[in-house]
Design a protein around this motif. Structure first.
Motif, PDB file in Angstrom:
ATOM      1  N   ASP A 176      56.394  65.837  -9.922  1.00 12.90           N
ATOM      2  CA  ASP A 176      55.126  65.129  -9.780  1.00 12.90           C
ATOM      3  C   ASP A 176      54.691  64.824  -8.348  1.00 12.90           C
ATOM      4  OD1 ASP A 176      52.852  64.121 -11.028  1.00 12.90           O
ATOM      5  OD2 ASP A 176      53.630  62.081 -11.037  1.00 12.90           O
ATOM      6  N   PHE A 177      55.468  65.174  -7.332  1.00 16.17           N
ATOM      7  CA  PHE A 177      55.064  64.870  -5.962  1.00 16.17           C
ATOM      8  C   PHE A 177      53.825  65.674  -5.572  1.00 16.17           C
ATOM      9  CE2 PHE A 177      55.065  65.493  -1.371  1.00 16.17           C
ATOM     10  CZ  PHE A 177      55.189  64.191  -0.921  1.00 16.17           C
ATOM     11  N   PHE A 178      53.879  66.974  -5.819  1.00 20.26           N
ATOM     12  CA  PHE A 178      52.768  67.832  -5.425  1.00 20.26           C
ATOM     13  C   PHE A 178      51.488  67.443  -6.158  1.00 20.26           C
ATOM     14  CE2 PHE A 178      50.391  71.896  -5.325  1.00 20.26           C
ATOM     15  CZ  PHE A 178      50.305  72.037  -3.954  1.00 20.26           C
ATOM     16  N   ASP A 179      51.598  67.150  -7.454  1.00 18.41           N
ATOM     17  CA  ASP A 179      50.429  66.700  -8.217  1.00 18.41           C
ATOM     18  C   ASP A 179      49.846  65.420  -7.615  1.00 18.41           C
ATOM     19  OD1 ASP A 179      50.661  68.794  -9.966  1.00 18.41           O
ATOM     20  OD2 ASP A 179      51.540  67.612 -11.588  1.00 18.41           O
ATOM     21  N   GLN A 180      50.714  64.479  -7.280  1.00 16.77           N
ATOM     22  CA  GLN A 180      50.259  63.218  -6.694  1.00 16.77           C
ATOM     23  C   GLN A 180      49.608  63.445  -5.329  1.00 16.77           C
ATOM     24  OE1 GLN A 180      50.272  59.885  -7.695  1.00 16.77           O
ATOM     25  NE2 GLN A 180      50.587  60.825  -9.692  1.00 16.77           N
TER      26      GLN A 180
END
Length: 183
Positions: free
Chosen positions: A117-121
């Protein structure tokens, strides 16, 4: 089981939904894992799965993998990027402005904090304008614990995760709530 990676949570949800609908499969999607090193005296043991984690008190330290991250973002979103990296236990290495409108930030981040979820965030907080690249650095000791999820009083290994002690309760509860939504 079968392990595969996705470009983001949306892609994962789409593939999961299609597999369930088109092939009548019951899928369990688990959080991705990283490799940890368990230090005992002079030796080091490699743990690939949270269920392999030894019981507390039987080892000296747990080491987690680190990455050197480079993020280029419009200056308007710099605060949001810094906030995201700090929330993911990042250590700011340096920051510079490439132009008056673009900034480059370097962070040292635990790999476990960016694989889910880092890239999405990052894309969400910068309206899609930030770019992200990282290089593996090595391992460092961390205050990590294993969080087990019990279903009907039985431990479900697929739902176990290794996480920083500070976030264990919060992320464990969030996982339980997400599982309740899907049931």
């Amino acid at each position: 089981g079968f392990r595969c990676g996705f470009l983001g949570l949306l892609h994962m949800d789409i593939v999961k939904e299609r597999l369930e609908r088109e092939f009548s499969l019951d899928l369990i999607a688990t959080a991705p894992n990283v490799e940890f090193h368990i230090r005992r005296g002079e030796g080091t043991e490699v743990v690939h799965n949270p269920s392999e984690m030894p019981t507390p008190g039987t080892f000296d330290a747990i080491e987690e993998p680190l990455v050197f991250a480079t993020i280029i973002t419009p200056a308007t979103y710099l605060g949001a990027v810094l906030e995201l990296c700090q929330a993911r236990r990042g250590e700011l290495i340096d920051m510079r402005y490439l132009t008056t409108e673009r900034a480059e930030v370097h962070y040292q981040l635990p790999l476990a904090e960016i694989i889910f979820d880092f890239f999405d965030q990052l894309k969400s907080r910068t309206k899609g304008y930030a770019s992200f690249d990282y290089d593996y650095v090595g391992f460092r000791p961390g205050s990590l614990v294993r969080v087990d999820i019990l279903v009907g009083g039985d431990n479900v290994d697929a739902l176990s995760l290794v996480i920083h002690r500070e976030f264990a309760y919060e992320r464990g509860r969030a996982l339980v709530e997400r599982l309740r939504e899907e049931i």
